[in-house]
Design a protein around this motif. Structure first.
Motif, PDB file in Angstrom:
ATOM      1  N   VAL B 363       0.838  -1.194   0.000  1.00  0.00           N
ATOM      2  CA  VAL B 363       0.000   0.000   0.000  1.00  0.00           C
ATOM      3  C   VAL B 363       0.876   1.248   0.000  1.00  0.00           C
ATOM      4  N   ASP B 364       1.914   1.217   0.793  1.00  0.00           N
ATOM      5  CA  ASP B 364       2.775   2.391   0.889  1.00  0.00           C
ATOM      6  C   ASP B 364       3.522   2.662  -0.396  1.00  0.00           C
ATOM      7  N   THR B 365       4.034   1.617  -0.995  1.00  0.00           N
ATOM      8  CA  THR B 365       4.897   1.846  -2.151  1.00  0.00           C
ATOM      9  C   THR B 365       4.113   1.955  -3.442  1.00  0.00           C
ATOM     10  N   GLN B 366       2.972   1.305  -3.515  1.00  0.00           N
ATOM     11  CA  GLN B 366       2.270   1.309  -4.791  1.00  0.00           C
ATOM     12  C   GLN B 366       0.853   1.779  -4.687  1.00  0.00           C
ATOM     13  N   ASP B 367       0.415   2.057  -3.470  1.00  0.00           N
ATOM     14  CA  ASP B 367      -0.943   2.494  -3.270  1.00  0.00           C
ATOM     15  C   ASP B 367      -1.921   1.475  -3.873  1.00  0.00           C
TER      16      ASP B 367
END
Lengths: 492, 495, 103, 670
Positions: B363-367
């Protein structure tokens, strides 16, 4: 406590060591990785040869290593080898370097491939060495994981489907083994495969015939899926067809044997009375395997699928032998396990060779190849004839022993199963004809013959096939005493 | 034990309380220096200190605290450790998670810590009032945290669903508790048990109704079928660290509550030892009822997971399935069953938190929470892919991961209880679960990715992931200590 | 006829069922909250009534009721805050329309 | 080591060694190593001759048996040994095999010169020689079966030598598979014998049979199964179809394998196992009648064939039928004698035809003619062979065939119902003479029908003609073995083991009554002469038009010309069935067995939002049903997740109510 030996531990875990070395190597150094992979399988092979040379066939369980592992559950790290496991261990350590050589062409993510392959080798060897049920099960499952990735990542076009099918199928079987293992543990508080049979006889499980019946069935399903016995075989053609060559070799050469090995190692010694009760159904399934597998093989146009179905047919002989439980039949079954391992490995390697060149496996797409690839055709000829059970080659001895041994017990099933000899000849020769004989298909006029690497992978197997065909006692004597002990147990 | 002496057993909770205060202060004065998340640091430090101080409590003999309000036994000690460990991990996750980074961290951490206190109390409560209080303490906090996300719409929706569903469930449970009080005239477990033991025949239906009403509340906490409906929606909408927290700690609370309440009131320890039986003349086959719920839970959880594409939602269903597995251990009413539950919970903690950590990284890196986010992950960040694979195999229950051993332990207990049909349902569910877990593996390893660009994983995350995955592997091979620990912890205080 | 335990129980059970009926049928979030309050109060009534009418009970029932009242208030506060946030987001408190996550 | 043992080792070792050398190094040796196998087989011949003379002349004892056995391996309770069993029959067979084999080896030096895979050819020949010699020398059923299969595979390799031709590729496969059908029966027969006797060794098996350890219908079935092997290998009806096709192999191969040696293996086997066979009169009748059918029916086919090698092939089938019938009626000596004589003259015929083919590059007799002048040696040698096969007195075939006829007449005299055997064979003898002379007339006499080929033709080189002359000599003197109680009928007599076998052998055998003997001789000469004369009239004098006769009896002609449509019959029945059945099974495997498994997949996939090609496998009705049901279950499990909160609450309420009701209900009932 008897003398502890570390031989089997080394054999089993040396490849794992190689895996860690590979993991520590940068992925760009592909050639280096391959060399490491090859080198890390060789010590196991050498130790395997040492193991065989020092093995005393009459000496029962040997090379025992037994250490406490999980005290709370009486689980031991317990390894050992007897006549049933020795040929299988040897087959494994022999095929693994060959498969590494056969995988030399793998350049896509080579690091992962060879690391997983070595993990797979450890898993397989562990299965054959383990004498603790829990340990056995751990290795049994452990082997699935690398196999899943090896098929799923490096396989053919439908690799994902094949991989998940293989995985689901085998897991489906192993969960029943899992339950059976636990129920047996609950009754005996033991996982010691060498003693469980006697311990079961001393508990109330011995009289719970209904429960034993279910337990045997549960274990049989687990093993039958691996063998694979009809009707649990449909994972096999897919897995074989999609898997890369070396993995097909491993699948057919070793993994299928685990099913029958499991029956010899676990089902029979633990529940000898149930083994007798199940003998007839197993024999019937064996017959179906032999004839059905052969007929379906005949209908295939994909060479690899054909070989895959031929494996189903050939494993039927093993089951027929184990169902009959006479000395000849059991020895034949065991020998057939070894022989089929070599023969089918050859066949899959040969399929890989032609696939690397022609990029297809359609039998009818070839023709007349014998003219321009004589070496390949010659080795194929040996392999095909070995597969159809030609005397002088190893497959014949085991099939003959199985038939000789099972005829007194199941005369009709045996007689009907002999039709497999003819059908086997039909599809093998027909395939040979379509590929190698007849006018040369001009498309392949400049097909290169086997290169040195491929020949190195094939010749040792061909040599063993011929050697065992002429001197079967070299292998037979390894397990004959163990088998006779097992038979004593069964027909006691 | 009196109130003052009891405080010495209450040190972890006290430390947490102090930490809450510090967090609030830190937040209030906006003490954020050099980008360091001070409230987070305080919360982390507090929970770690609480965890350390908690270890000391293991050596103390089982006793009643605060005039019999709560119990100190190995069971509650285990759960306290469980919740504290969970809090430490979730705090760490939160500190570096992009999902909640711009929000009011102080509130977040203080609520998280207070939830932790509530959970600890639930696990050790010996009184209906205490139970209700503790439950509400954790529930109210959870409702708020579920809405703590920058994915505004879904997070609030999750929060609303959670609060309404939770409110109704705890309300119904409360009604059940009130009936239990009416039936026995006491709110204290030991008194309730004594009354029930000496009760006459004919209260089966009442007892069952009460049990069922309470089960609505408990079942909701552990997300057991048919009280599980909230779980997928809330898990999906909540900020991922909170989802992780809910899926592990909240579920653990549910099991602690179920076991504590059920085993100390409606059941009594058999004189023969090793198992529990119905109190008095109440003739209800508890095992059967719980076993049916267990079978339904795992089956519906697994079937539901199959068609999910959102990883959080998939893990929610997987969590439901695992609640079903855990219920197998609970329904047996044996010591071994409890040990298996405890063992499994430990394994589940590491495995599931690690899996959610991977989702957080995604989620953080690629949403991206969907399956697309992990496609071709192997090419982009092999370590994470391998870690996730290990977690998934552990969730399936394959050796040599701890998940396998957990399943093994559960099935040993189950088969010792001769619940063969449930064992079959259980293993078949394992096979089914392979299918959807393997889909993730497949996406990570077999499917092409749209970009080969490597993903940079925050070193804290990498470290945390390693710290979570290593035990999964370690306990998969050397689990004797853990088994002994589970045996040690599976002792409820009994009368 | 004096008011007895039975009367209280009938009322509390009616309240409970009413509350359950409301939470199951009402589409307005606020009304659902009110249903929850009814359920809680049904439980409260039970606790008080049991404490009052049954022999051999400790006072814990009444204390329990007090705690429930307090917690109900807290819960209502939290829930209303959430409903408010929902209203800001969705401009509705109709629960049918707040179902972006399903299946 | 005993001399016999040493000789047996040497005889076997040379061809095997030659095979190994040739297969691995042949290409690199000078002349592609062709001299290695030739030298090896000549050595074998040398030692074979020594063995022959030592046994036949030296021992001169009808009951002479030399045995030596080596342990091989143990399969558990059964001991698998291998060893040598040398008696008079072995000695004769060794002689036949080594002689014909050597001759063919030498002949091949010329005939195969310049062919592709020349080295391979000699390797295969060596393998064959080794297998055949092992078959003859071995002392137990297991090794017999092994060598049996080995000759099969060498035959496969040699028939398929021109593998790039479709016809050759088909033929070698057909040969192997057809004989394997017989082999399976043979194997089942061995299984039965071993089941009841527990031994493989000939002598022990014979003794056990003599002691009645295997009797009654079991014995009959066992013997018939064993005979099944001979039916396959010796191309007896109904498994004869492979032999004519096997003529696709190089002609020396046809001579060696498909005329002289391998096909005789079946006959040899029946002779070798005669004590078992003769213990079951019922089975012997089966043998006799199968042989009769084969003998007569193949002869009628040979009349109309135009391919020179096919005529010889059918002639071979027919002659093998004679041998089998002979054994069936108990004429042990006569049958095996015919085996020997036939080996010489049929090898000669084939080699001669090879010589002709070599010269005119065609197999079709209508394209030949008048070659007598061009190829005198070939002509004269072939003529001698033809005379021999036709049963003309003073040639070898006369004696052996006459003995067979005499025995069958005698057999027929025991019961009139068995008279057809004699009559069939007698008529067959006439037909044989007819078609053999037809071959001679069409090939060597008359005008050259295709001058181009004729002009091109020339006598073959010495490497080919010398073998012809050797064989011609043998075809003449081979016949003297039987005359006047010479060695053959004195030494090669039915093995006397126990009373049963003795009794069975007592009645018949070559020592027929004078009436039968002379009667049969007279009739056979008559029929042979008749056949030759008819042939002379039709094909040399052209007094009778063959076409006209064929036109008069179209049905008969077509039956004969199309070989009774046996191949077509198999194609339409057995092969068609297997081909259909395998497809059915494959489809069954793919759709049903696999489909059931795969059907659980969409089921588990719930509402199947996941893409998949799996559905296409789910086609069967049953499978569809399962799929629908389970899919529905999966759908429900997620559809209840409506996303609407009161829905959830409602469901919980309903569930709780339902549990209460159910529980109440259950409580009431129990």
């Amino acid at each position: 406590m008897e003398h502890q030996s570390h031989l089997l531990t080394w054999i089993t875990f040396l490849p794992l060591l190689g895996m860690f070395v590979i993991l520590a190597t940068p992925g760009r150094a592909k050639e280096f990785i391959k060399q490491i992979a090859l080198i890390s399988t060789l010590p196991s092979l050498l130790l395997g040869i040492v193991m065989i040379s020092r093995y005393d066939p009459a000496g029962g369980m040997q090379y025992i290593a037994r250490h406490e592992w999980i005290r709370s559950f009486n689980i031991f790290y317990f390894m050992g080898a007897d006549g049933i496991s020795i040929p299988m261990i040897f087959l494994t350590v022999l095929l693994c370097p060959i498969c590494i050589l056969a995988s030399w062409g793998i350049n896509d993510r080579a690091k992962g491939y060879f690391a997983l392959f070595l993990l797979l080798e450890t898993g397989m060897l562990g299965v054959f060495c383990a004498l603790d049920f829990f340990l056995f099960y751990v290795f049994w499952e452990l082997m699935l994981l690398p196999m899943y990735f090896l098929i799923g990542i490096w396989g053919g076009p439908r690799r994902e489907y094949a991989a998940i099918k293989f995985f689901l199928y085998t897991l489906f079987g192993s969960v029943f083994l899992f339950i059976a293992m636990i129920v047996i543990y609950i009754y005996t508080s033991s996982f010691d495969l060498t003693k469980l049979g006697a311990e079961i006889a001393g508990t109330e499980l011995h009289t719970a015939v209904g429960l034993k019946w279910w337990l045997f069935l549960a274990m049989f399903v687990a093993f039958a899926i691996k063998i694979p016995a009809f009707p649990f075989h449909t994972w096999l053609p897919d897995a074989h067809v999609e898997a890369p060559t070396a993995i097909s070799v491993i699948l057919a050469g070793i993994l299928l044997k685990m099913g029958t090995y499991g029956i010899f190692r676990i089902s029979y010694p633990l529940f000898p009375d149930m083994a007798l009760a199940f003998a007839l159904p197993i024999a019937i399934i064996a017959f179906i395997n032999i004839v059905y597998g052969a007929l379906v093989a005949m209908a295939q146009t994909d060479l690899k699928k054909l070989v895959a179905y031929s494996s189903i047919s050939h494993m039927g002989y093993v089951m027929l032998g184990m169902a009959a439980m006479t000395p000849e039949a059991m020895n034949g079954a065991m020998l057939q396990m070894f022989n089929h391992g070599c023969i089918t490995a050859m066949l899959f390697l040969l399929v890989g060779v032609i696939y690397d060149r022609a990029h297809h496996r359609d039998i009818d797409g070839f023709g007349g190849l014998a003219k321009n690839v004589p070496v390949y055709a010659g080795i194929s000829c040996v392999a095909f004839f070995a597969a159809l059970g030609l005397p002088g080659l190893s497959g014949f001895i085991s099939e003959a022993l199985v038939f000789l041994g099972s005829f007194p017990v199941f005369p009709w099933i045996t007689v009907l199963s002999t039709s497999g000899i003819v059908i086997g000849a039909v599809y093998m020769l027909w395939t040979y004809q379509r590929m190698f004989l007849g006018p040369l298909n001009e498309k392949y006029a400049s097909l290169p013959d086997c290169n040195v690497r491929e020949q190195v992978t094939l010749y040792p197997l061909a040599f063993i096939v011929v050697l065992v065909g002429i001197f079967p006692h070299l292998v037979l004597n390894l397990f004959s005493p163990t088998m006779s002990n097992l038979i004593d147990l069964l027909v006691k | 034990m009196g109130n003052v002496e009891s405080l010495s057993y209450f040190v972890p909770e006290l430390i947490l309380t102090v930490a809450i205060l510090i967090v609030l202060f830190a937040d209030m004065f906006g003490m954020e220096r050099g980008g360091f998340d001070l409230p987070g640091g305080a919360a982390l430090l507090g929970s770690i200190l609480a965890l350390i101080s908690h270890v000391w409590l293991y050596s103390q003999p089982a006793t009643m605290l605060f005039e019999g309000m709560i119990a100190h036994d190995m069971f509650s000690a285990f759960f306290r450790g469980f919740f504290l460990l969970c809090t430490v991990v979730v705090t760490l996750m939160t500190m570096y998670s992009m999902e909640v980074i711009h929000l009011k961290k102080g509130e977040f951490y203080s609520i998280l810590l207070s939830i932790c206190i509530g959970m600890c109390l639930v696990a050790s409560a010996q009184n209906l009032i205490m139970i209700y209080l503790a439950l509400e303490l954790m529930s109210l906090g959870s409702y708020i945290l579920a809405g703590f996300s920058r994915r505004i719409g879904r997070s609030e929706e999750a929060s609303l669903k959670f609060v309404l569903y939770g409110g109704v469930s705890t309300g119904v449970m409360l009604f059940g508790l009130s009936l239990l009080y009416g039936l026995t005239g006491s709110t204290d477990f030991s008194a309730i048990q004594q009354v029930l033991i000496s009760s006459e025949k004919g209260i089966d239906l009442t007892a069952f109704t009460i049990f069922l009403l309470i089960l609505v509340g408990v079942g909701y906490k552990i997300a057991a079928v048919p009280f599980h409906f909230w779980a997928p929606d809330v898990y999906e909408g909540s900020p991922t660290p909170i989802t992780a927290f809910l899926s592990v700690a909240s579920k653990g609370t549910g099991f602690a509550l179920l076991i504590r309440l059920f085993y100390s009131t409606l059941l009594t320890r058999s004189p023969a030892g090793g198992f529990w039986v119905e109190v008095g003349d109440i003739d209800i086959d508890w095992t059967f009822h719980l076993a049916v719920i267990s079978a339904l839970t795992m089956t519906i959880g697994n079937l539901g997971a199959i068609s999910q594409n959102n990883l959080k939602r998939l893990l929610a269903y997987s969590g439901i399935a695992h609640a079903g597995y855990l219920l197998m251990g609970v329904c047996l009413l044996t010591d071994v069953g409890l040990q298996a539950v405890i063992f499994y919970l430990v394994v589940y903690l590491f495995t599931n938190l690690a899996a959610f950590l991977v989702v957080i990284i995604m989620v953080d890196t690629q949403d991206e929470e969907g399956m697309n986010g992990v496609r071709g992950l192997w090419a982009r960040t092999p370590i994470v892919a391998v870690a996730m694979t290990i977690c998934l195999f552990s969730l399936i229950g394959l050796p040599p991961t701890a998940g396998f051993v957990g399943k093994y332990y559960l099935f040993v207990a189950l088969l010792q209880g001769k619940l063969y049909w449930l064992a079959i349902v259980g293993v078949l569910n394992t096979v089914v679960s392979l299918y959807y877990y393997a889909r993730i593996v497949k996406a990570m390893f077999f499917e092409p990715t749209y970009t080969e660009e490597p993903i940079r994983v925050h070193p804290v995350y990498a470290g945390l992931l390693t710290a979570l995955v290593v035990p999964v592997l370690y306990f998969g091979i050397f689990w004797d200590s853990l088994a002994r620990y589970a045996r040690y912890c599976a002792s409820l205080i009994t009368y | 006829m004096a008011v007895g335990l039975e009367h209280c129980l009938v009322v509390s059970i009616s309240l409970f069922l009413l509350g359950v009926f409301i939470v199951m049928t009402q589409r307005n979030g606020i009304r659902v909250l009110m249903g929850i309050e009814l359920i809680l109060n049904a439980a409260n009534l039970n606790l008080i009534a049991f404490n009052r009418f049954l022999p051999n009970t400790d006072v814990n029932g009444s204390i329990f009721a007090v705690f429930v009242i307090i917690l109900a208030a807290a819960e209502a506060a939290v829930a209303l805050a959430i409903v408010l946030a929902i209203y800001q987001q969705f401009s509705t408190v109709n629960l049918d329309e707040i179902s972006s996550m399903k299946h | 080591m005993h001399t016999y043992e040493l000789l047996a080792w040497l005889i076997l070792a040379f061809p095997l060694l030659a095979f190994v050398i040739q297969i691995f190094f042949g290409k690199r040796l000078p002349r592609q190593g062709d001299w290695v196998p030739v030298a090896a087989i000549c050595c074998s011949l040398f030692f074979g001759l020594i063995l022959f003379f030592m046994v036949i002349v030296g021992e001169h004892d009808p009951n002479f048996v030399f045995q030596v056995s080596y342990p091989w391996f143990s399969g558990g309770s059964l001991q698998f040994d291998w060893g040598f069993h040398i008696d008079n029959l072995t000695a004769v067979m060794i002689l036949v095999v080594t002689v014909v084999s050597s001759v063919v080896h030498i002949y091949s030096l010329g005939y195969m010169q310049g062919e592709d895979f020349y080295d391979r050819f000699f390797a295969y020949l060596s393998l064959f020689s080794f297998s055949m010699l092992l078959l003859v020398l071995c002392d137990n059923l297991f090794i017999l079966y092994i060598s049996w299969e080995l000759v099969g595979v060498s035959s496969y390799l040699l028939i398929g030598f021109y593998f790039w031709k479709h016809s050759a590729a088909d033929a070698c496969k057909k040969a192997f598979i057809t004989t394997r059908v017989g082999d399976v029966f043979f194997f089942i027969g061995i299984l039965m014998v071993v089941l009841y006797i527990g031994e493989f060794n000939y002598t022990k098996v014979f003794e056990a049979v003599a002691h009645g350890e295997l009797t009654g219908w079991v014995l009959t079935i066992a013997v018939v199964c064993l005979f099944g092997g001979a039916v396959g290998k010796s191309a007896q009806f109904p498994l004869h179809v492979w032999l004519p096709d096997a003529m696709e192999g190089p002609t020396p191969v046809s001579a060696l394998i498909h005329a002289a040696t391998m096909v005789a293996a079946g006959v040899y086997m029946v002779g070798r196992l005669f004590p078992i066979f003769s213990a079951s009169p019922a089975a012997m009748l089966v043998v006799a009648y199968i042989g009769l059918i084969t003998a007569f029916f193949a002869a009628t086919i040979a009349i109309t064939q135009t391919d020179i090698k096919r005529v010889l092939a059918y002639s071979t089938v027919s002659q093998l039928g004679y041998m089998v019938t002979a054994l069936g009626v108990g004429a042990y000596t006569a049958g095996l004698y015919h085996l020997m004589t036939h080996a010489f003259f049929k090898a000669l015929l084939f080699l001669g035809s090879g010589s002709v083919i070599h010269a005119v590059h065609t197999n079709e007799m209508p394209s030949m003619g008048g070659l007598k002048k061009k190829m005198p040696i070939t002509f004269w040698t072939m003529l001698i062979a033809t005379l021999a096969i036709s049963g003309v007195p003073f040639f070898s075939g006369f004696g052996s065939k006459d003995a067979i006829l005499a025995a069958s007449l005698e057999f027929g005299m025991t019961h009139w119902l068995h008279m057809p055997i004699f009559l069939g064979l007698l008529l067959g003898a006439g037909i044989t003479a007819f078609y053999m002379f037809r071959l001679i007339f069409l090939t060597f006499f008359g005008e050259a029908r295709e001058p181009k080929r004729y002009d091109h033709a020339h006598e073959s080189p010495y490497s080919m003609t010398v073998p012809l002359m050797i064989l011609a000599g043998l075809s003449v003197i081979g016949g003297f073995g039987l005359y006047g109680g010479l060695w053959f009928n004195h030494l090669v007599v039915p093995p006397v083991i126990g009373d049963a076998a003795h009794h069975a052998a007592e009645g018949h055998g070559a020592h027929g009554s004078a009436l039968a003997h002379y009667g049969a001789m007279a009739l056979s000469i008559l029929f042979a002469t008749g056949g030759i004369l008819l042939s002379y009239l039709v094909y040399y004098k052209k007094k009778i038009s063959a076409e006209a006769v064929a036109g008069r009896f179209p049905v008969l002609y077509n039956l004969s010309f199309h070989k009774y449509w046996v191949d077509e019959l198999y194609g339409k029945t057995v092969i068609a069935f297997v081909m259909w059945f395998r497809m059915v099974l494959a489809r069954f495997d793919n759709k049903v067995v696999d489909g059931i498994v795969n059907a659980t997949a969409p089921a588990l996939r719930g509402v199947s939002s996941f893409s998949g090609a799996w559905d296409k496998y789910v086609v069967d009705g049953l499978v569809n049903l399962i799929a629908i049901v389970v899919q529905a279950v999966g759908a429900v499990s997620t559809l209840i997740q409506s996303g609407v909160i009161q829905n959830y609450l409602m469901k919980v309420g309903i569930a709780v109510g339902a549990i209460l009701l159910l529980h109440n209900f259950i409580l009431r009932i129990f």
